[in-house]
Write an enzyme that holds these catalytic residues in place. Structure first.
Site, mmCIF file in Angstrom:
data_model
loop_
_atom_site.group_PDB
_atom_site.id
_atom_site.type_symbol
_atom_site.label_atom_id
_atom_site.label_comp_id
_atom_site.label_asym_id
_atom_site.label_seq_id
_atom_site.Cartn_x
_atom_site.Cartn_y
_atom_site.Cartn_z
ATOM 1 N N CYS A 131 0.838 -1.194 0.000
ATOM 2 C CA CYS A 131 0.000 0.000 0.000
ATOM 3 C C CYS A 131 0.879 1.253 0.000
ATOM 4 C CB CYS A 131 -0.971 -0.042 1.181
ATOM 5 S SG CYS A 131 -2.363 1.108 1.025
ATOM 6 N N HIS A 252 -3.424 -5.265 -0.265
ATOM 7 C CA HIS A 252 -2.957 -5.910 0.965
ATOM 8 C C HIS A 252 -3.215 -7.415 0.889
ATOM 9 C CE1 HIS A 252 -2.168 -2.570 3.911
ATOM 10 N NE2 HIS A 252 -2.827 -1.884 2.974
ATOM 11 N N GLU A 254 -2.057 -9.732 2.673
ATOM 12 C CA GLU A 254 -2.146 -10.321 4.019
ATOM 13 C C GLU A 254 -3.547 -10.198 4.600
ATOM 14 O OE1 GLU A 254 -1.845 -6.046 5.030
ATOM 15 O OE2 GLU A 254 -1.023 -7.320 3.458
#
Length: 423
Positions: A131, A252, A254
């Site tokens: 990001c 993102h 994750e």
């Protein structure tokens, strides 16, 4: 505790983000990042976002990897002049109102993270930008950003190609399509979720800014339907097995997980972290090999006493030869080798200890220098404010225009030099 450098886990630096909680500032890092770094075999070292830390980065050595992630908008003066975006003052105010949590510029975090990004680029330290971290990487290499995607990019797109890059009402659940570029690390990681005729996946999205001009050294890995670059990497600095990894992802991975579950949307989601840590481990091994120390011998008491007597005999023999000025008896030459080996091994240890002491001492040296630097900067700022307070509006406007012009000239000259270097 093991003292051998080769068994210490590699260190990944992560800069915290500042938040206001119960009327005080709190530094934090998203736990998903930390979990993945630890699970793949590295240790996250959190760099606090506090004043002056950008001057103390040497104290965080050794650095085996850097992961930069969430945060506020990067100060636009670091990549382009305010008027270059074409946004009116009214539009800028609207952006601040709509994206209030992101538009509060954090110059200290900018300074820390840009310093770390440039350090990684100079030393080829593995770097993963998520990001904001991808935007920092692009800016560090001379790229630019959209200050607001909706107002600068989306309004120029046909209705069917416009993309919502943030949805505050469905924050974690929001997804949009990206097209993955073939023969890139991203296409390898998501291979089983892609089709030859449909290289698309759905990604999460939490940003209102993004890459405008991609720095020359990078290659795109994914695009949103509106043309925004959603991932990029340096192909000349990508080989995890050899400790090479320079990459930025706008989304993102994750956090791409199914509702109320830790299960990832795609099997390839954690791969960026897995390959990043693989590169971090390889980088650490390469770094340690240049300062490798022989493992200490594991001897029992009798063996140690025997070894001690041999070394003492060797030193005694050497002293006698030196004092008497006699020539070395070939028969006794082998007896001197034990002493020579002992001296060599201890010299190697002292060099390593010296390097570690230098790193530890850097904290004190940098701390004293940092205090002096702060005092000097405060005095300069006070004098500048005092002088500018006496200037007229016209004089201040002329001064501001002059520095904008100098910034533009500097950017153009820097870009030409970078092009010349790459030719």
């Amino acid at each position: 505790m093991a003292s051998d450098l080769s068994v210490i886990l590699p260190r990944v630096l992560i800069v915290s983000r500042r938040s206001l909680r119960k009327n005080k500032f709190v530094d934090f890092v998203g736990e998903y990042h930390l979990d993945l770094i630890v699970s793949y075999g590295a240790v996250p070292v959190i760099v606090p976002r506090v004043r002056g830390v950008h001057m103390l980065l040497e104290s965080f050595e050794p650095i085996h990897g850097v992961l930069l992630c969430e945060g506020e908008d990067i100060d636009p003066s670091l990549y382009e002049e305010a008027e270059a975006s074409g946004l009116s003052p009214e539009e800028l105010e609207e952006i601040k109102r709509v994206h209030a949590s992101d538009t509060a510029i954090d110059r200290e975090k900018d300074s820390i993270e840009l310093s770390l990004a440039k350090l990684c680029l100079e030393r080829n330290i593995p770097y993963l930008g998520i990001c904001r971290g991808s935007q920092v990487l692009n800016v560090a290499c001379g790229g630019t950003l959209y200050q607001d995607i909706d107002k600068e990019l989306s309004k120029k797109c046909p209705e069917g190609e416009r993309v919502a890059h943030i949805d505050y009402d469905n924050y974690d659940g929001h997804r949009h399509v990206v097209e993955v570029v073939e023969n890139t690390p991203l296409s390898d990681w998501f291979r089983e979720s892609l089709e030859p005729e449909n290289m698309k996946i759905l990604v999460n999205s939490y940003h209102h800014q993004g890459v405008k001009k991609l720095a020359q050294r990078f290659v795109p890995m994914a695009f949103a339907p509106d043309g925004l670059i959603e991932g990029f990497y340096d192909p000349d600095a990508y080989n995890p097995e050899e400790g090479k990894f320079i990459m930025g992802l706008q989304f993102h991975p994750e956090r791409m997980r199914k509702p109320d579950s830790d299960e990832f949307d795609y099997p390839g989601c954690p791969s960026a972290y897995q390959e990043f840590v693989k590169a971090v481990i390889a980088y650490q091994k390469r770094l340690n090999s240049s300062t490798a120390v022989p493992r200490s011998l594991k001897l029992n008491h009798e063996e140690m006493e025997k070894k001690r007597k041999i070394i003492l005999r060797s030193f005694s023999l050497a002293k006698d030869i030196y004092t008497a000025g006699n020539e070395l008896d070939p028969i006794k030459k082998s007896e001197l080798e034990a002493g020579a080996e002992f001296l060599e091994s201890n010299t190697a240890l002292s060099l390593v200890q010296e390097n570690r002491l230098k790193q530890m001492g850097a904290t004190v040296r940098n701390g004293n220098w940092y205090i002096r630097k702060l005092k000097l900067n405060e005095e300069r700022e006070r004098l500048a404010r005092e002088v500018m307070g006496k200037m007229s509006v016209e004089q201040l406007s002329d001064l501001l225009s002059f520095y904008h012009m100098m910034g533009q000239i500097c950017s153009e000259v820097l870009e030409r030099k970078q092009i010349d270097m790459n030719c």
